[in-house]
Design an enzyme around this catalytic site. Sequence first.
Site, PDB file in Angstrom:
ATOM      1  N   TRP A  57      -7.809   7.403  -2.255  1.00 55.59           N
ATOM      2  CA  TRP A  57      -7.891   7.315  -0.790  1.00 55.59           C
ATOM      3  C   TRP A  57      -9.109   8.045  -0.250  1.00 55.59           C
ATOM      4  O   TRP A  57      -9.224   9.264  -0.380  1.00 55.59           O
ATOM      5  CB  TRP A  57      -6.622   7.927  -0.195  1.00 55.59           C
ATOM      6  CG  TRP A  57      -6.455   7.823   1.287  1.00 55.59           C
ATOM      7  CD1 TRP A  57      -6.446   6.699   2.044  1.00 55.59           C
ATOM      8  CD2 TRP A  57      -6.220   8.910   2.203  1.00 55.59           C
ATOM      9  NE1 TRP A  57      -6.214   7.013   3.370  1.00 55.59           N
ATOM     10  CE2 TRP A  57      -6.070   8.362   3.497  1.00 55.59           C
ATOM     11  CE3 TRP A  57      -6.103  10.294   2.041  1.00 55.59           C
ATOM     12  CZ2 TRP A  57      -5.826   9.146   4.630  1.00 55.59           C
ATOM     13  CZ3 TRP A  57      -5.861  11.085   3.158  1.00 55.59           C
ATOM     14  CH2 TRP A  57      -5.726  10.515   4.431  1.00 55.59           C
ATOM     15  N   GLU A  96      -7.924   2.633  -1.034  1.00 56.92           N
ATOM     16  CA  GLU A  96      -8.168   2.361   0.381  1.00 56.92           C
ATOM     17  C   GLU A  96      -9.430   3.013   0.932  1.00 56.92           C
ATOM     18  O   GLU A  96      -9.755   4.142   0.588  1.00 56.92           O
ATOM     19  CB  GLU A  96      -6.990   2.879   1.215  1.00 56.92           C
ATOM     20  CG  GLU A  96      -5.669   2.193   0.919  1.00 56.92           C
ATOM     21  CD  GLU A  96      -4.613   2.564   1.935  1.00 56.92           C
ATOM     22  OE1 GLU A  96      -4.222   1.676   2.711  1.00 56.92           O
ATOM     23  OE2 GLU A  96      -4.195   3.738   1.963  1.00 56.92           O
ATOM     24  N   TRP A 101       7.598   2.204  11.779  1.00 55.91           N
ATOM     25  CA  TRP A 101       6.593   1.645  10.881  1.00 55.91           C
ATOM     26  C   TRP A 101       6.568   2.404   9.557  1.00 55.91           C
ATOM     27  O   TRP A 101       6.822   3.603   9.502  1.00 55.91           O
ATOM     28  CB  TRP A 101       5.231   1.711  11.573  1.00 55.91           C
ATOM     29  CG  TRP A 101       5.326   1.311  13.011  1.00 55.91           C
ATOM     30  CD1 TRP A 101       6.102   0.308  13.530  1.00 55.91           C
ATOM     31  CD2 TRP A 101       4.666   1.919  14.115  1.00 55.91           C
ATOM     32  NE1 TRP A 101       5.947   0.241  14.890  1.00 55.91           N
ATOM     33  CE2 TRP A 101       5.063   1.222  15.281  1.00 55.91           C
ATOM     34  CE3 TRP A 101       3.750   2.963  14.250  1.00 55.91           C
ATOM     35  CZ2 TRP A 101       4.598   1.537  16.540  1.00 55.91           C
ATOM     36  CZ3 TRP A 101       3.280   3.287  15.503  1.00 55.91           C
ATOM     37  CH2 TRP A 101       3.702   2.581  16.636  1.00 55.91           C
ATOM     38  N   GLU A 155      -6.645  -1.158   2.208  1.00 51.37           N
ATOM     39  CA  GLU A 155      -7.227  -1.317   3.536  1.00 51.37           C
ATOM     40  C   GLU A 155      -8.720  -1.060   3.411  1.00 51.37           C
ATOM     41  O   GLU A 155      -9.138  -0.090   2.766  1.00 51.37           O
ATOM     42  CB  GLU A 155      -6.624  -0.323   4.543  1.00 51.37           C
ATOM     43  CG  GLU A 155      -5.194  -0.615   4.915  1.00 51.37           C
ATOM     44  CD  GLU A 155      -4.618   0.440   5.844  1.00 51.37           C
ATOM     45  OE1 GLU A 155      -5.228   1.523   5.968  1.00 51.37           O
ATOM     46  OE2 GLU A 155      -3.559   0.189   6.433  1.00 51.37           O
TER      47      GLU A 155
END
Length: 601
Positions: free
Chosen positions: A442, A476, A192, A498
Amino acid sequence: MTPSPTSSSADRSAVGRRAVLGAAAAVASVPALGGLATPAAAAPSGRSKSPKALPGGGDLGPNVIVFDPSTPGIQAKLDEVFKKQESAQFGTGRYALLFKPGSYSGLNAQIGFYTSIAGLGLSPDDTTINGDITVDAGWFNGNATQNFWRSAENLAVVPVNGTNRWAVAQAAPFRRMHVRGGLNLAPDGYGWASGGYIADSRIDGQVGPYSQQQWYTRDSAIGGWLNGVWNMVFSGVEGAPGQTFPNPPYTTLNTTPVSREKPFLYLNGGEYRVFLPEKRTNARGVTWGNGTPRGTSLPLSQFYVAKPGVTAATLNEALTQGLHLLLTPGIYHLDRPVQVNRANTVVLGLGYATLIPDNGVTALKVADVDGVRLAGFLIDAGPVNSATLLEVGPQGASADHSANPTTVQDVFIRIGGAGPGKATTSMVINSRHTIVDHTWVWRADHGDGVGWETNRADYGVRVNGDDVLATGLFVEHFNKYDVQWFGQRGRTIFFQNEKAYDAPNQAAVQNGSIKGYAAYKVADSVTTHEGWGLGSYCYYNVDPSIVQHHGFAAPNASGVKFHNLLVVSLGGQGQYERVINDTGSPTSGTSTVPSTVVSYP
């Protein structure tokens, strides 16, 4: 401070989430078979007399390691640094590995956390590595989704087997590179991956992203592009695939509206200088293909060469004297903001130099002046809440900077992860025409000091200035809006987001009558705005029943336009009802498949 892949519950949840991504990515990403430049003229220093109190120039410190082709034991030194940094995700080590012009053979430079590798020529082709510059994910069991905070710049690479591996996630730029072969963006085993960013680079062969969920490539030349999982965006890239979103998920712009490459350190004979590339409009391809790049340069004597332990007062005194700042690798605690007031000031970090604001101050503020260049450093929030961490221009800034904009490049912001941190709004852009070229802002979802209130950070990036351009925007996990855009005529090319994993329940993210805060919110007062290639993902692992109404919110105005949007529910941990406003299909249960909108309105 340095977690193993399973060292905490936060890390375990991250691993679980990455497993969901890996299963989805695997379906979409089966691997296919198959001479020195003339120095530029120096720019005017902007100083009427030499500084009296603080000297410019000087030694770059112990964590800037400089090699030339005759240096003995290069591989051993590279291995020594990598051993320290391979899994030091939240450690304090910081390194810059610099190679003087020439040819090097038989090297494999493995690049770990907080490590930058760069050539010291004016062109990447001045410094050739016959070998590899490698990022892989052995430290994390083949999972590259946490390969953050590292970079490669200004080098030519001749890979041993014909293909170089650069398997990275966020905050890992690949700039001004010439790969004389192919480039593999996936870890060994095609595990991933969640990246990434390429700019001003030439890849002679094919780029294979394989399992990479998203990627942005700007002003480059490539021999081909293999595939895509969710969101692959290109602007100004020779050899880029055509526009086909959502299948394959390619968003392709022929040019980049405005760009100005990141400043970089180089050697002119035995003298260090910093090159300042010129602004380009409607840019396409690399800046360095035909001899000397266009721009100006400054001698190191016009920089205050900062070392860890220096005070904010000293940094500000250096700026007041008319010096620029070169931040050598390390950690810098600030008890007051670093204040950049002079036009054309350069603040350049090496080896992920990290600024930590103490007692709730803002780390760095820029006046409403022309041509400031901020590049190559990390801002880490402190345990006392800061109202803001980075401010470009004061509130109400209104000057026209179209001829000479401020650029924010590879400036990364982190709240939590390395320890408790809090900030209400992380990055605020008030100055008009600012270019934000590659950032990762972040709020940490794993590491130390992580929790819904522990590393509270309501807003990621707020843009108040008009005519701002973002190229490569990664934001995110914020408690409320990740991006808020109030300025007119804003543009974003590529956005990766996200939503916060750790929302405890629906009520915690309820936004009035709307379920959840949009990842990217354009204010109702905005009449002109445009975005290309924007994606938002949700993974509400604390309460998987949370519903997010949409990923994107914007006024319904004829001048507000979006191209190629997607939302994804990762394994059904939370759901989106719509993509933008009330448009777009809901995400589909536990199926990690994007819901897309090709054009809005």
